[in-house]
Scaffold this motif. Structure first.
Motif, PDB file in Angstrom:
ATOM      1  N   VAL A 122      -4.432 -12.383   7.819  1.00  0.00           N
ATOM      2  CA  VAL A 122      -5.839 -11.810   6.506  1.00  0.00           C
ATOM      3  C   VAL A 122      -6.235 -12.646   6.105  1.00  0.00           C
ATOM      4  N   GLY A 123      -7.713 -12.163   6.127  1.00  0.00           N
ATOM      5  CA  GLY A 123      -8.540 -13.077   5.638  1.00  0.00           C
ATOM      6  C   GLY A 123      -8.511 -12.571   3.883  1.00  0.00           C
ATOM      7  N   VAL A 124      -9.171 -12.838   3.318  1.00  0.00           N
ATOM      8  CA  VAL A 124      -9.903 -12.546   1.637  1.00  0.00           C
ATOM      9  C   VAL A 124     -11.060 -11.645   1.593  1.00  0.00           C
TER      10      VAL A 124
ATOM     11  N   GLU B 272      -9.777  -4.184   0.728  1.00  0.00           N
ATOM     12  CA  GLU B 272      -8.647  -2.827  -0.093  1.00  0.00           C
ATOM     13  C   GLU B 272      -8.560  -2.592  -1.823  1.00  0.00           C
ATOM     14  N   ALA B 273      -8.669  -4.346  -1.786  1.00  0.00           N
ATOM     15  CA  ALA B 273      -8.089  -4.009  -3.408  1.00  0.00           C
ATOM     16  C   ALA B 273      -9.131  -3.597  -3.986  1.00  0.00           C
TER      17      ALA B 273
ATOM     18  N   LYS C 297     -15.221 -10.946  -4.372  1.00  0.00           N
ATOM     19  CA  LYS C 297     -14.408 -11.706  -3.511  1.00  0.00           C
ATOM     20  C   LYS C 297     -14.432 -12.554  -4.967  1.00  0.00           C
ATOM     21  N   LYS C 298     -15.422 -12.496  -5.676  1.00  0.00           N
ATOM     22  CA  LYS C 298     -15.459 -13.363  -6.745  1.00  0.00           C
ATOM     23  C   LYS C 298     -14.297 -12.836  -7.890  1.00  0.00           C
ATOM     24  N   THR C 299     -14.382 -12.185  -7.864  1.00  0.00           N
ATOM     25  CA  THR C 299     -13.332 -11.584  -8.700  1.00  0.00           C
ATOM     26  C   THR C 299     -11.328 -11.665  -8.287  1.00  0.00           C
ATOM     27  N   LEU C 300     -11.886 -11.948  -6.523  1.00  0.00           N
ATOM     28  CA  LEU C 300     -10.226 -12.880  -6.417  1.00  0.00           C
ATOM     29  C   LEU C 300     -10.150 -13.600  -6.656  1.00  0.00           C
ATOM     30  N   TYR C 301     -10.793 -14.890  -6.579  1.00  0.00           N
ATOM     31  CA  TYR C 301     -11.217 -16.415  -6.437  1.00  0.00           C
ATOM     32  C   TYR C 301     -10.775 -16.239  -7.822  1.00  0.00           C
ATOM     33  N   ASP C 302     -12.050 -15.837  -8.677  1.00  0.00           N
ATOM     34  CA  ASP C 302     -11.536 -15.740 -10.118  1.00  0.00           C
ATOM     35  C   ASP C 302     -10.098 -15.730 -10.685  1.00  0.00           C
TER      36      ASP C 302
ATOM     37  N   ALA D  91      -6.398  -6.683 -12.446  1.00  0.00           N
ATOM     38  CA  ALA D  91      -7.572  -6.162 -10.841  1.00  0.00           C
ATOM     39  C   ALA D  91      -7.504  -7.704 -10.130  1.00  0.00           C
ATOM     40  N   GLY D  92      -6.120  -8.279 -10.873  1.00  0.00           N
ATOM     41  CA  GLY D  92      -4.761  -9.103  -9.746  1.00  0.00           C
ATOM     42  C   GLY D  92      -3.966  -8.775  -9.552  1.00  0.00           C
ATOM     43  N   ARG D  93      -3.602  -7.417  -9.938  1.00  0.00           N
ATOM     44  CA  ARG D  93      -2.441  -6.705  -9.995  1.00  0.00           C
ATOM     45  C   ARG D  93      -3.042  -6.116  -8.172  1.00  0.00           C
ATOM     46  N   ARG D  94      -4.040  -5.280  -8.249  1.00  0.00           N
ATOM     47  CA  ARG D  94      -4.681  -4.396  -7.160  1.00  0.00           C
ATOM     48  C   ARG D  94      -4.913  -5.206  -5.804  1.00  0.00           C
ATOM     49  N   VAL D  95      -5.443  -6.669  -6.326  1.00  0.00           N
ATOM     50  CA  VAL D  95      -5.114  -7.839  -5.156  1.00  0.00           C
ATOM     51  C   VAL D  95      -3.945  -8.359  -4.400  1.00  0.00           C
ATOM     52  N   LEU D  96      -2.811  -8.381  -5.707  1.00  0.00           N
ATOM     53  CA  LEU D  96      -1.795  -8.379  -4.665  1.00  0.00           C
ATOM     54  C   LEU D  96      -1.291  -7.902  -4.307  1.00  0.00           C
ATOM     55  N   GLU D  97      -1.149  -6.033  -4.428  1.00  0.00           N
ATOM     56  CA  GLU D  97      -0.454  -5.294  -3.707  1.00  0.00           C
ATOM     57  C   GLU D  97      -1.118  -5.190  -2.732  1.00  0.00           C
ATOM     58  N   ALA D  98      -3.034  -5.141  -1.789  1.00  0.00           N
ATOM     59  CA  ALA D  98      -3.388  -5.033  -0.656  1.00  0.00           C
ATOM     60  C   ALA D  98      -3.365  -5.930  -0.616  1.00  0.00           C
TER      61      ALA D  98
END
Length: 202
Positions: A35-37, A43-44, A48-53, A15-22
């Motif tokens: 660009v906001g979270v 896009e990922a 948002k909870k997963t992103l912040y985690d 999931a972190g890799r998808r966030v980083l790619e997006a």
């Protein structure tokens, strides 16, 4: 200028890799501040909870985005030098010019809008920002690379020659991003080649 302290990298989950790619795609295309979270998470395909985690903050995503770009550029350059330079022909002059060739190839594939570090610095100029050491460190690394390569050609003038090559290279990246004129990196390479011929004749 001292060497910028590079950040400790985050170990990426899927999931972190998808966030980083997006984030990379969005930051590079639209700008970091624009660009906001919420958009990155959408896009990922994560919450948002997963992103912040995974990252803790948008600032940390920016750090990872830039550090990842830098890491991939260095690996790309190393592969390019290995693949395109026969050891028997890898003179100091050829290795210097190959950096320009590698930058041209990278820009065609990954950098249509110019250097990500230059673009990021236009938005992040505060040395206290956690991404600033990544930006400064990448440029310090490039200067050290040109200076090291220059030392093999002109040991007594390595600092001067390295700085001149760096200016040619960085100016070409900016001109490429702004689309000031066609193929500025090739033009900078030509100027570097003329400079190296002059150095060799001195």
């Amino acid at each position: 200028m001292g060497t910028a302290q590079q950040p400790q990298r985050i170990t990426m989950t899927r999931a972190g890799r998808r966030v980083l790619e997006a984030a990379e795609r969005l930051f590079y295309e639209r700008g970091i501040h624009a660009v906001g979270v919420d958009l990155i998470a959408a896009e990922a395909g994560v919450t948002k909870k997963t992103l912040y985690d995974r990252f803790g903050s948008k600032e940390r995503i920016v750090v990872e985005y830039l550090a990842d770009r830098d890491e991939r550029w260095r690996a790309f350059l190393a592969r390019y030098l290995d693949d395109h330079l026969d050891p028997a022909d890898a003179t100091p002059r050829a290795r210097i010019l190959a950096v320009f060739d590698a930058s041209r190839a990278w820009s065609e594939e990954y950098g249509s809008k110019g250097c990500s570090m230059v673009k990021a610095h236009a938005e992040i100029s505060d040395p206290a920002h956690p991404a600033f050491p990544v930006i400064a460190g990448q440029k310090q690394w490039m200067l050290a690379l040109f200076t090291r390569l220059a030392a093999d050609l002109a040991p007594q003038g390595a600092d001067r020659l390295g700085r001149t090559l760096m200016l040619l290279h960085e100016g070409a990246l900016v001109a490429h991003g702004l689309q000031v004129f066609p193929d500025p990196i090739a033009h900078a390479r030509d100027q570097a080649e003329a400079l190296l011929r002059q150095e060799h004749s001195m």
